[in-house]
Design an enzyme around this catalytic site. Structure first.
Site, PDB file in Angstrom:
ATOM      1  N   GLY A  48       0.814  -1.218   0.000  1.00 60.00           N
ATOM      2  CA  GLY A  48       0.000   0.000   0.000  1.00 60.00           C
ATOM      3  C   GLY A  48       0.844   1.262   0.000  1.00 60.00           C
ATOM      4  N   CYS A  49       1.924   1.251   0.753  1.00 63.58           N
ATOM      5  CA  CYS A  49       2.789   2.424   0.851  1.00 63.58           C
ATOM      6  C   CYS A  49       3.532   2.671  -0.451  1.00 63.58           C
ATOM      7  CB  CYS A  49       3.774   2.262   2.006  1.00 63.58           C
ATOM      8  SG  CYS A  49       2.931   2.157   3.608  1.00 63.58           S
ATOM      9  N   THR A  50       3.929   1.602  -1.124  1.00 63.65           N
ATOM     10  CA  THR A  50       4.589   1.747  -2.419  1.00 63.65           C
ATOM     11  C   THR A  50       3.595   2.285  -3.452  1.00 63.65           C
ATOM     12  OG1 THR A  50       6.141  -0.028  -1.902  1.00 63.65           O
ATOM     13  CG2 THR A  50       5.832   0.511  -4.240  1.00 63.65           C
TER      14      THR A  50
END
Length: 163
Positions: A48-50
């Protein structure tokens, strides 16, 4: 555990100074006079962060046209941020909030549950800060896949409201 902070639109954004992935210390005050997109995210190199970081990367030219600075903050180290930035060609700064002090000041740190485990960590939140250093928009529920486009649209709308 500290009590959760609840910021509101119109309030002054909490000031901070943090080390960036480029080795320089960055403070919010140095961006006074500019719009700032300040996004908190849990960890480098997670799905999700990527996705969220790459969304901001892909929207970066449009955000620059809106004269906005993008800053990402997580509890990861400067070295981790540098590696993450290089790997995904991120054109904006990632700041290391190892102790979670800045995330706490923004109400973006606290208890989390994941796969049956409880822990404390950084929440996925974003703040648009106006050129006077006030919070103009708060996102407490973020969808990584579409978030950068939403921020871009809201930033354009906010700028049209400001003289």
């Amino acid at each position: 555990m500290r009590e959760a902070v609840e910021l509101a639109v119109g309030q002054p954004a909490p000031e901070f100074s943090l080390p960036g992935g480029d080795g320089q210390t960055v403070s919010l005050a140095q961006f006074r006079g500019q719009w700032v997109v300040l996004y908190f995210y849990p960890r480098d190199n997670t799905p999700g962060c990527t996705t969220e970081a790459c969304g901001f990367r892909d929207a970066y030219p449009q955000l620059q046209q809106l004269q906005a600075v993008v800053l990402g903050i997580s509890g990861d180290t400067v070295a981790s941020h540098a590696k993450f930035s290089r790997k995904y060609h991120l054109p904006f700064l990632l700041l290391a909030d190892i102790e979670g002090q800045v995330a706490r000041a923004y109400g973006s740190y606290g208890p989390k549950k994941f796969m049956g485990k409880s822990d404390e960590g950084v929440f996925r939140h974003t703040f648009i800060i106006d050129p006077q250093g006030r919070i103009a928009q708060i996102y407490r529920k973020v969808k990584p896949e579409t978030h950068a486009q939403q921020v871009q649209q809201d930033l354009a709308r906010l700028q049209n409201l400001c003289p």
